[in-house]
Design a protein around this motif. Structure first.
Motif, PDB file in Angstrom:
ATOM      1  N   PRO A   4       2.515  13.191 -23.448  1.00 49.38           N
ATOM      2  CA  PRO A   4       1.322  13.802 -24.050  1.00 49.38           C
ATOM      3  C   PRO A   4       1.660  14.978 -24.978  1.00 49.38           C
ATOM      4  O   PRO A   4       0.988  15.185 -25.991  1.00 49.38           O
ATOM      5  CB  PRO A   4       0.503  14.295 -22.849  1.00 49.38           C
ATOM      6  CG  PRO A   4       1.038  13.580 -21.658  1.00 49.38           C
ATOM      7  CD  PRO A   4       2.455  13.237 -21.979  1.00 49.38           C
ATOM      8  N   LEU A   5       2.707  15.728 -24.646  1.00 51.66           N
ATOM      9  CA  LEU A   5       3.125  16.837 -25.510  1.00 51.66           C
ATOM     10  C   LEU A   5       3.646  16.292 -26.835  1.00 51.66           C
ATOM     11  O   LEU A   5       3.320  16.810 -27.901  1.00 51.66           O
ATOM     12  CB  LEU A   5       4.207  17.676 -24.834  1.00 51.66           C
ATOM     13  CG  LEU A   5       3.922  18.219 -23.439  1.00 51.66           C
ATOM     14  CD1 LEU A   5       5.083  19.079 -22.956  1.00 51.66           C
ATOM     15  CD2 LEU A   5       2.630  18.992 -23.396  1.00 51.66           C
ATOM     16  N   GLN A   6       4.450  15.247 -26.739  1.00 52.04           N
ATOM     17  CA  GLN A   6       4.986  14.618 -27.949  1.00 52.04           C
ATOM     18  C   GLN A   6       3.841  14.130 -28.834  1.00 52.04           C
ATOM     19  O   GLN A   6       3.855  14.335 -30.051  1.00 52.04           O
ATOM     20  CB  GLN A   6       5.912  13.457 -27.577  1.00 52.04           C
ATOM     21  CG  GLN A   6       6.529  12.772 -28.773  1.00 52.04           C
ATOM     22  CD  GLN A   6       7.323  11.543 -28.387  1.00 52.04           C
ATOM     23  OE1 GLN A   6       6.919  10.778 -27.516  1.00 52.04           O
ATOM     24  NE2 GLN A   6       8.460  11.359 -29.040  1.00 52.04           N
ATOM     25  N   SER A   7       2.835  13.505 -28.235  1.00 51.52           N
ATOM     26  CA  SER A   7       1.685  13.007 -29.004  1.00 51.52           C
ATOM     27  C   SER A   7       0.944  14.140 -29.701  1.00 51.52           C
ATOM     28  O   SER A   7       0.556  14.009 -30.870  1.00 51.52           O
ATOM     29  CB  SER A   7       0.714  12.244 -28.088  1.00 51.52           C
ATOM     30  OG  SER A   7       1.323  11.079 -27.601  1.00 51.52           O
ATOM     31  N   LYS A   8       0.729  15.245 -28.989  1.00 56.98           N
ATOM     32  CA  LYS A   8       0.044  16.402 -29.594  1.00 56.98           C
ATOM     33  C   LYS A   8       0.831  16.933 -30.782  1.00 56.98           C
ATOM     34  O   LYS A   8       0.256  17.276 -31.822  1.00 56.98           O
ATOM     35  CB  LYS A   8      -0.144  17.512 -28.562  1.00 56.98           C
ATOM     36  CG  LYS A   8      -1.221  17.228 -27.548  1.00 56.98           C
ATOM     37  CD  LYS A   8      -1.345  18.369 -26.560  1.00 56.98           C
ATOM     38  CE  LYS A   8      -2.394  18.035 -25.508  1.00 56.98           C
ATOM     39  NZ  LYS A   8      -2.553  19.119 -24.530  1.00 56.98           N
ATOM     40  N   LEU A   9       2.145  17.009 -30.627  1.00 53.38           N
ATOM     41  CA  LEU A   9       2.981  17.516 -31.714  1.00 53.38           C
ATOM     42  C   LEU A   9       2.979  16.555 -32.902  1.00 53.38           C
ATOM     43  O   LEU A   9       2.823  16.976 -34.049  1.00 53.38           O
ATOM     44  CB  LEU A   9       4.406  17.757 -31.207  1.00 53.38           C
ATOM     45  CG  LEU A   9       4.545  18.864 -30.155  1.00 53.38           C
ATOM     46  CD1 LEU A   9       5.940  18.833 -29.540  1.00 53.38           C
ATOM     47  CD2 LEU A   9       4.229  20.230 -30.730  1.00 53.38           C
ATOM     48  N   GLN A  10       3.124  15.270 -32.626  1.00 51.37           N
ATOM     49  CA  GLN A  10       3.151  14.281 -33.695  1.00 51.37           C
ATOM     50  C   GLN A  10       1.821  14.237 -34.450  1.00 51.37           C
ATOM     51  O   GLN A  10       1.796  14.026 -35.657  1.00 51.37           O
ATOM     52  CB  GLN A  10       3.516  12.907 -33.137  1.00 51.37           C
ATOM     53  CG  GLN A  10       4.978  12.834 -32.719  1.00 51.37           C
ATOM     54  CD  GLN A  10       5.339  11.538 -32.027  1.00 51.37           C
ATOM     55  OE1 GLN A  10       4.499  10.843 -31.471  1.00 51.37           O
ATOM     56  NE2 GLN A  10       6.632  11.215 -32.039  1.00 51.37           N
ATOM     57  N   ALA A  11       0.712  14.481 -33.734  1.00 48.01           N
ATOM     58  CA  ALA A  11      -0.605  14.511 -34.378  1.00 48.01           C
ATOM     59  C   ALA A  11      -0.699  15.655 -35.390  1.00 48.01           C
ATOM     60  O   ALA A  11      -1.513  15.610 -36.311  1.00 48.01           O
ATOM     61  CB  ALA A  11      -1.709  14.640 -33.331  1.00 48.01           C
ATOM     62  N   LYS A  12       0.152  16.668 -35.221  1.00 48.95           N
ATOM     63  CA  LYS A  12       0.193  17.804 -36.157  1.00 48.95           C
ATOM     64  C   LYS A  12       1.289  17.624 -37.202  1.00 48.95           C
ATOM     65  O   LYS A  12       1.608  18.563 -37.933  1.00 48.95           O
ATOM     66  CB  LYS A  12       0.401  19.103 -35.388  1.00 48.95           C
ATOM     67  CG  LYS A  12      -0.784  19.437 -34.487  1.00 48.95           C
ATOM     68  CD  LYS A  12      -0.586  20.739 -33.770  1.00 48.95           C
ATOM     69  CE  LYS A  12      -1.831  21.011 -32.927  1.00 48.95           C
ATOM     70  NZ  LYS A  12      -1.901  22.370 -32.462  1.00 48.95           N
ATOM     71  N   GLY A  13       1.893  16.436 -37.239  1.00 49.80           N
ATOM     72  CA  GLY A  13       2.926  16.160 -38.228  1.00 49.80           C
ATOM     73  C   GLY A  13       4.305  16.663 -37.852  1.00 49.80           C
ATOM     74  O   GLY A  13       5.187  16.770 -38.699  1.00 49.80           O
ATOM     75  N   ILE A  14       4.505  16.965 -36.591  1.00 49.71           N
ATOM     76  CA  ILE A  14       5.777  17.515 -36.111  1.00 49.71           C
ATOM     77  C   ILE A  14       6.640  16.392 -35.558  1.00 49.71           C
ATOM     78  O   ILE A  14       6.176  15.573 -34.763  1.00 49.71           O
ATOM     79  CB  ILE A  14       5.518  18.584 -35.024  1.00 49.71           C
ATOM     80  CG1 ILE A  14       4.720  19.758 -35.616  1.00 49.71           C
ATOM     81  CG2 ILE A  14       6.826  19.053 -34.393  1.00 49.71           C
ATOM     82  CD1 ILE A  14       4.174  20.729 -34.587  1.00 49.71           C
TER      83      ILE A  14
END
Length: 159
Positions: free
Chosen positions: A42-52
């Motif tokens: 879930p942390l990875q998904s949150k970061l990827q949603a911000k383009g990270i």
């Protein structure tokens, strides 16, 4: 120029995610390291949603070979570790009030917090010294600033 990379050992939904976002939004690749990689998705998904750009890596900080192996996997994936952030938190049930500290429990906490940190630093420091660039950050429990007698067995400092 390749993006820089931060490796976060003990990544979680609080401090770890905040650090990941801060560095990620500055263009860093983020390597999330934890013993329970399911919690990192879930942390990875949150970061990827911000383009990270964020990757998940499994590490058992009580196993020095695991620390070395995981950090080398990050290096293999991203080319280097420019920032090492170390913030694992022990399970609540391992914490002891001063009267209840014993040698076995304190050895666990020394292995968990101190010796694992030394191992992580020894793994990344030679490459940082060779590049003449890099940072190592130690983040600790809130008890460092707001002491709680139940956390007496957990080595922490205020910062």
């Amino acid at each position: 120029m390749m993006a820089k990379t931060i490796a976060i050992i003990g990544a979680g939904p609080g401090v770890g995610l905040a650090i990941a976002e801060k560095f990620g939004l500055q263009g860093f690749n983020v390597a999330l390291l934890s013993r329970n990689t399911d919690n990192l998705a879930p942390l990875q998904s949150k970061l990827q949603a911000k383009g990270i750009t964020a990757g998940i890596f499994k590490v058992d900080i009580l196993d020095r070979d695991s620390i070395n192996r995981a950090l080398h996997q990050v290096i293999d994936e991203y080319g280097a570790i420019d920032v090492l952030e170390f913030s694992p938190s022990p399970a609540w049930e391992t914490l002891r009030a001063p009267r209840n500290i014993d040698v076995e429990n304190e050895q666990y906490h020394l292995d968990f917090q101190v010796l694992s940190a030394i191992t992580a630093v020894q793994t990344v420091l030679p490459q940082m010294v060779g590049r003449k660039s890099g940072s190592i950050l130690f983040t600790t429990a809130s008890a460092a600033q707001h002491p709680n007698f139940v956390t007496a067995s957990f080595p922490h400092t205020s910062g």
